[in-house]
Structure formats: C-alpha cells, structure tokens
Design an enzyme around this catalytic site. Structure first.
Site, short mmCIF file in Angstrom:
data_model
loop_
_atom_site.label_atom_id
_atom_site.label_comp_id
_atom_site.label_asym_id
_atom_site.label_seq_id
_atom_site.Cartn_x
_atom_site.Cartn_y
_atom_site.Cartn_z
N GLU A 52 -1.70 -8.72 4.47
CA GLU A 52 -1.44 -8.97 5.72
C GLU A 52 -2.70 -9.15 6.74
OE1 GLU A 52 -1.04 -6.04 4.55
OE2 GLU A 52 -1.44 -4.50 5.99
N HIS B 229 -3.83 -5.29 1.03
CA HIS B 229 -3.10 -5.47 2.10
C HIS B 229 -3.28 -7.09 2.52
CE1 HIS B 229 -2.48 -1.61 4.01
NE2 HIS B 229 -3.42 -1.26 3.15
N CYS C 2 0.75 -1.22 0.06
CA CYS C 2 -0.09 -0.13 -0.03
C CYS C 2 1.08 1.37 0.19
CB CYS C 2 -1.02 -0.13 1.19
SG CYS C 2 -2.42 0.79 0.86
N1 LIG Z 1 -2.31 6.98 2.77
C1 LIG Z 1 -2.07 6.35 1.48
C2 LIG Z 1 -1.73 4.59 1.72
C3 LIG Z 1 -2.86 3.83 2.00
C4 LIG Z 1 -2.46 2.70 3.00
O1 LIG Z 1 -1.44 2.49 3.37
N2 LIG Z 1 -3.55 2.51 3.72
C5 LIG Z 1 -3.19 1.71 5.08
C6 LIG Z 1 -4.22 2.08 6.05
C7 LIG Z 1 -3.78 1.29 7.13
C8 LIG Z 1 -4.90 1.55 8.14
O2 LIG Z 1 -5.76 2.29 8.23
O3 LIG Z 1 -4.94 0.57 8.94
C9 LIG Z 1 -3.05 6.38 0.59
O4 LIG Z 1 -4.21 6.81 1.05
O5 LIG Z 1 -3.25 6.03 -0.53
#
Ligand SMILES: N[C@@H](CCC(=O)NCCCC(=O)O)C(=O)O
Length: 266
Positions: A228, A226, A112
């Site tokens: 994970e 994600h 991400c």
């Molecule tokens: N901020 C960036 C990347 C988005 C991202 O990594 N989201 C993970 C969110 C984790 C969470 O909220 O648990 C975008 O908005 O593109």
C-alpha cells in the site's frame, strides 16, 4: 456500485486524555479507492467478535499493518518485553473475523501485522524479535525514520514460489524472475506456520514473507511487506490490489444476486 471493503482499525489513545480512538492509515483508504476500485469502510477494534454483523455486508477485507503486536497469549508465546505495543481490542476483533471471512469465502488481503494475525488466527505462532535470532536480518525500520524512501522504500528482495497463488497476482516479469523487491517494517515474523497456510515467499534469511490459505474459496493472501506504500510506482504492488479488487467485485455480484445479470449482459 463498488465492492464494500473493510479495513481493520487499531485502537489508539488520542489527545491529552488518551481517549481510545479507532484508526487506520490513509494509505489503506487511498488504495481501496484506487487500484482495488472499492468503497472503503473502517472496521472498529471492537474488542469482541463482530464478524456476524460485518461479513454479510462486506465484499472484501484488508487486515492492516500496525506498530502494535498480536498478544502472545493467542499463540502460547512468551510475554512481550516491557513496553512492546499491543492492541488487545484489535486482536479480539480481527482473529475471529479472519476465521469467519475464510469460512465464508470473503476475499482477504492480510498485510504485515495482518499476515501475523492470519497466521495466529489459523493456529500458527510468531517470533517476537527476529533480528535477535541467529542468522536473521533486521527487518525493522525505526518508526521515527524521517526519510520516506528509507522508511517505506525497498529494503530487501524476496524469493517467490513461481507456481504459487502470489506469483499469479504479480506481473509476468516478477513471476518469471521468481523474485520481488519489498519494503520492510516489522520486528515479528512467522515462527510456526498455521496448518492451512502455505508459505509463498521468503526473505534471504528464510523469514516467511507471504502466505496463502490452502483451499480458500476466494482470494486469501498475506504479505509481510507493505504494497500500500508504493502501488503508484510499483506495478507488482498495484497488481496485488487490482486482483484483490476483482475478487471483491465478484463477491459483490454474488452477494447481491447480480451475478446472473452480469453474465447475461456479457
Ligand atoms: N508490529 C508488527 C507488525 C509490523 C507492522 O505491521 N508494521 C507496520 C508499521 C506501520 C507504520 O509504522 O507505519 C511487527 O513489528 O512485526
């Protein structure tokens, strides 16, 4: 011994004095101790290039997701809208770390925000709110969404390059289908792809959802979703981490000079 796998942290304010802390989600620690079969180590958002101090000791690198966004100045992009979360300390650490890891053949899995960092580190750019672009979907999930299966559940399908590197780390059924259901928690996305990156998966609206590093000496993939969050239920998510883990173990054997002993023992 297990491979030592670095997990990138964000700098986050903590407590009533907003004291800067370095943090990463437990989901990354759990997946490294699970299907990656590694030893997790948290890498601070040090605010500078510490790749020379870290990489000689690491067998793999996970660039984690985060609500924060890569500072647009790193890709000559327009300033973020007021209130958009940024993490300059993290950027200053991860961008050079990514370049050094690729140069030194350290296995790298970018997730991400991590995939967005990979693209920017290698010379690409980002769209900051893809949901505002004509013909594009809303790929975001409100961070205050209380229902887990909505927040981190499958949100859309991606089309996969059946001949790509990602296809080779997925299950045979996903590879044969050339499709995969993924979750989606992002506002930003690839605008221009870095010269060394090859797109390997796409959302229905054309958003790039996975990339590989062309000519990388080791595992070097980025995914916009994600895995994970669902590796315990999803065989494709688990497979990505298992293959990454094997690449990290290969690095450990080579880094520690044990590769000869391992081969002799076969
Ligand atoms: N901020 C960036 C990347 C988005 C991202 O990594 N989201 C993970 C969110 C984790 C969470 O909220 O648990 C975008 O908005 O593109």
């Amino acid at each position: 011994m297990k491979p030592l796998v670095g997990i990138s942290c964000c700098q986050k304010p903590f407590g009533i004095f907003a004291t800067p802390n370095h943090a990463a989600s437990d989901s990354y620690v759990r997946v490294v101790r699970g299907p990656v079969v590694g030893t997790p180590v948290l890498l601070p958002a040090a605010g500078e290039d510490i790749s020379g101090e870290l990489l000689p000791h690491l067998d793999g690198l996970i660039l984690t997701g985060s609500r924060s966004n890569v500072w647009p100045g790193h890709y000559d992009g327009p300033a973020h809208a007021e209130g958009t979360p940024e993490d300059l300390q993290r950027d200053a650490t991860t961008l050079p770390l990514i370049r050094a890891a690729i140069a030194e053949g350290v296995p790298l899995l970018a997730i991400c925000r991590g995939m967005q960092e990979l693209n920017v580190a290698l010379g690409g750019s980002l769209d900051q709110r893809i949901q505002d672009l004509p013909g594009r979907m809303d790929h975001s999930t409100p961070s205050d969404q209380p229902i887990p299966r909505v927040r981190t559940g499958k949100a859309h399908a991606v089309r996969i390059d059946k001949d790509g590197a990602l296809a080779r780390v997925l299950t045979p059924s996903a590879r044969l289908a050339g499709r995969l259901a993924v979750n989606s928690l992002h506002n930003q996305g690839v605008q221009s792809l870095a010269p060394r990156l090859v797109a390997e998966a796409w959302a229905p609206d054309g958003t790039v959802e996975a990339v590989r590093v062309e000519g990388a000496a080791a595992f070097a993939l980025g995914v916009q979703w994600h895995p994970e969050y669902d590796w315990e239920q999803d065989a494709d998510s688990r497979s990505i981490f298992e293959v990454f883990g094997r690449a990290c173990e290969a690095r450990r054997l080579a880094r520690t000079g044990l590769v000869g002993l391992a081969q002799a023992a076969e």
